[in-house]
Enzyme design. Structure first.
Site, PDB file in Angstrom:
ATOM      1  N   LYS A 223       0.805  -1.210   0.000  1.00 28.13           N
ATOM      2  CA  LYS A 223       0.000   0.000   0.000  1.00 28.13           C
ATOM      3  C   LYS A 223       0.845   1.270   0.000  1.00 28.13           C
ATOM      4  O   LYS A 223       2.043   1.254   0.274  1.00 28.13           O
ATOM      5  CB  LYS A 223      -0.972  -0.016   1.179  1.00 28.13           C
ATOM      6  CG  LYS A 223      -2.131  -0.986   0.959  1.00 28.13           C
ATOM      7  CD  LYS A 223      -3.209  -0.865   2.002  1.00 28.13           C
ATOM      8  CE  LYS A 223      -4.413  -1.739   1.642  1.00 28.13           C
ATOM      9  NZ  LYS A 223      -5.468  -1.694   2.671  1.00 28.13           N
ATOM     10  N   ARG A 257      -3.778 -10.123   5.002  1.00 27.46           N
ATOM     11  CA  ARG A 257      -4.190 -10.134   3.596  1.00 27.46           C
ATOM     12  C   ARG A 257      -3.021  -9.605   2.757  1.00 27.46           C
ATOM     13  O   ARG A 257      -2.669  -8.427   2.853  1.00 27.46           O
ATOM     14  CB  ARG A 257      -5.450  -9.278   3.420  1.00 27.46           C
ATOM     15  CG  ARG A 257      -6.024  -9.282   2.020  1.00 27.46           C
ATOM     16  CD  ARG A 257      -7.297  -8.441   1.976  1.00 27.46           C
ATOM     17  NE  ARG A 257      -7.915  -8.461   0.653  1.00 27.46           N
ATOM     18  CZ  ARG A 257      -7.607  -7.621  -0.327  1.00 27.46           C
ATOM     19  NH1 ARG A 257      -6.694  -6.677  -0.122  1.00 27.46           N
ATOM     20  NH2 ARG A 257      -8.204  -7.716  -1.508  1.00 27.46           N
TER      21      ARG A 257
END
Length: 282
Positions: A223, A257
């Site tokens: 991210k 995740r």
């Protein structure tokens, strides 16, 4: 130390969430996801990638048909179904050995995916985007991963206070629909409506931001909170992702995740052995 939770799954052994971390492999069947858009949106490549992640140690495969990256275009229900359903059908027919989750905020997509064999709903709107989502989960008796995402958040208010109120509302929606309290997993929503400083504040103390007695999913893989800090592109963020995964586990996370299953799995095994000791017999 890690709290222990048992999450029932229809037709499968329950998820046991405690000191042993679980890895959720990301399977984006989209043309425009921020990191791997277009890489696995064809059926054969999606199936091959799912099998690879399972071979590398994925405990759950998360199938998503719509990108939530900034600036992405919304996808209609039928288009999303056309993307995810062939993949879910093929994985179920293939006898996939791990649970499937459906990454969607649309109740109809969730309903169809569950009927096809998915056993977890991963909702980026935390049951607050569509009132029917909790009802779908209750009808099929499947758990929901409820993520924190407030697009219009008042940034003058402390983030953790906002998150506590948000999750309290998600819990109330679940209970009102008839979901059990063992049917919710909370996701702090790293990268969604949060500043760079807030993301790292959250990584250090997400347990204080989430109502107690619920398991936590950590989703930091590749991210921008890593890219902005290290000034690198998504394909260069593995080392940063591993650091956030290990910190997330040490600080109390249960499910991770990730895009890169093997590397994160190995890092988590080392972290677990450090906290709790290596497995007996080694």
């Amino acid at each position: 130390m890690h709290t222990t939770h048992t999450i029932p799954l229809p037709g499968r052994a329950p998820l046991i969430l405690g000191q042993t971390p679980l890895v959720m492999g990301i399977l984006n069947v989209t043309p425009d996801s921020f990191s791997d858009g277009g890489q696995h949106n064809l059926l054969d490549s999606a199936l091959a990638h799912a099998r690879q992640m399972i071979a590398e140690g994925a405990d759950i495969i998360d199938v998503g048909g719509e990108s939530t990256r900034p600036g992405s275009e919304p996808v209609g229900v039928q288009e999303e179904l056309d993307r995810v359903m062939p993949v879910i059908d093929a994985l179920v027919a293939d006898g996939i050995g791990v649970p499937l989750s459906i990454d969607t905020y649309k109740p109809l997509v969730a309903d169809q995916a569950i009927q096809a064999g998915a056993t977890i709903i991963n909702d980026v709107h935390g049951l607050q985007g569509a009132p029917q989502m909790a009802e779908v989960a209750a009808l099929h008796d499947v758990p929901v991963i409820a993520m924190h995402w407030q697009k219009d958040r008042d940034t003058t208010r402390p983030l953790f206070d906002d998150m506590q109120d948000y999750f309290t509302h998600s819990i109330a929606l679940a209970e009102r629909a008839g979901m059990g309290r063992d049917g919710l997993i909370l996701d702090p929503g790293f990268g969604f409506g949060k500043s760079l400083a807030e993301n790292y504040q959250l990584l250090a103390g997400f347990l204080a931001a989430c109502p107690q007695q619920f398991p936590i999913l950590i989703g930091t893989s590749r991210k921008s909170m890593i890219g902005k800090l290290l000034d690198n592109t998504p394909d260069q963020r593995l080392a940063g992702t591993i650091a956030t995964t290990v910190l997330g586990y040490i600080n109390g996370g249960h499910i991770f995740r990730v895009h890169d299953v093997r590397a994160n799995r190995d890092a988590l095994r080392v972290a677990q052995a450090t906290l709790y000791g290596p497995p007996a017999g080694l």
